[in-house]
Scaffold this active site. Structure first.
Site, short mmCIF file in Angstrom:
data_model
loop_
_atom_site.label_atom_id
_atom_site.label_comp_id
_atom_site.label_asym_id
_atom_site.label_seq_id
_atom_site.Cartn_x
_atom_site.Cartn_y
_atom_site.Cartn_z
NE ARG A 124 -10.79 -15.42 5.55
CZ ARG A 124 -11.87 -14.68 5.72
NH1 ARG A 124 -13.07 -15.18 5.53
NH2 ARG A 124 -11.76 -13.40 6.05
CB ILE A 170 -9.45 -12.79 9.74
CG1 ILE A 170 -8.73 -13.60 8.65
CG2 ILE A 170 -10.94 -13.01 9.62
CD1 ILE A 170 -8.94 -15.14 8.77
CB SER A 171 -7.40 -9.14 5.66
OG SER A 171 -6.55 -8.45 6.54
CD GLN A 172 -12.91 -8.19 0.56
OE1 GLN A 172 -12.66 -7.02 0.91
NE2 GLN A 172 -13.54 -8.49 -0.54
#
Ligand code: SAM
Length: 212
Positions: free
Chosen positions: A32, A58-60
């Site tokens: 990530r 950027i999503s969790q």
């Protein structure tokens, strides 16, 4: 790099209820920190959404894991993602062995995601356009994942979903949404499960929100 942090994050996701081993394996493989701006790298393995510029995120990781687990993609399936953003979710889908098609409306984000797919050797079809109307050329899709909050279910996306296919889409107002997990059972019918509550940036487009 960041192997311990990544492993700790996966352990956290398991404790929070993510049980699909294929999803967890894909999330161990995808780094990530490569998908976030330099200034955010030290937080890349915190279970939080992070800014990626242009007012987007950027999503969790938990959300990525939960949505992917809900979609339950199988190797070889054709999956359409709306909202490429950093490219992280698309990379996870690619590691799961699916054929990924992803659409981003912001050209800067599209360009940087395209570059990282290339650098990592990920075979992902990407385009810069309004994803709220889908990508007709390659339809039908076995799965559609929308990673921005929509005011409703875009009819073109529903049309482009294969019978037996699943769509995962946050639907609600601009700040809070319910995650809808829709299975298309025939051209006219579908079943829906609803999971409260999620907070995504808005899906902006012809079948989404109007630009402010
Ligand atoms: N999936 C992304 C990731 O892994 O980083 C996170 C996506 S971010 C929460 C939502 C993205 O949807 C933003 O990059 C935004 O520009 C994009 N977006 C919003 N409306 C869109 C539309 N109509 N078509 C395509 N992308 C859209």
């Amino acid at each position: 790099m960041y192997e311990t942090e990544r492993k700790d994050l996966i352990d956290q996701l398991k404790r929070k209820g993510i049980s699909n081993q294929n999803v967890l394996d894909a999330m161990i493989k995808v780094e990530r920190h490569l998908f976030v701006p330099d200034i955010m790298k030290q937080h890349a393995y915190d279970d939080v959404a992070l800014p990626i510029g242009y007012g987007q995120t950027i999503s969790q990781p938990y959300t990525v894991a939960f949505m992917t687990q809900s979609l339950d993609p199988q190797p070889g399936q054709k999956i359409l993602e709306i909202g490429t953003g950093s490219g992280y979710q698309a990379a996870i889908l690619c590691k799961l062995g699916t054929r990924v098609f992803t659409i981003e409306r912001n050209d800067k984000l599209y360009n940087s995601a395209f570059k990282i797919f290339d650098e990592l050797g990920l075979r992902i079809a990407a385009r810069c356009s309004d994803g709220s109307i889908g990508w007709d050329e390659f339809a039908p899709y076995d799965g559609i994942i929308v990673t921005a909050g929509s005011p409703g279910i875009p009819k073109n996306l529903m049309k482009q979903l294969a019978i037996g296919g699943k769509m995962v889409i946050p639907v609600g107002d601009r700040s809070i949404q319910i995650l809808k997990i829709i299975t298309k059972t025939s051209d006219e019918e579908f079943n829906t499960n609803e999971i409260p509550y999620f907070a995504f940036v808005p899906l902006v487009g012809r079948e989404g929100w109007k630009e402010k």
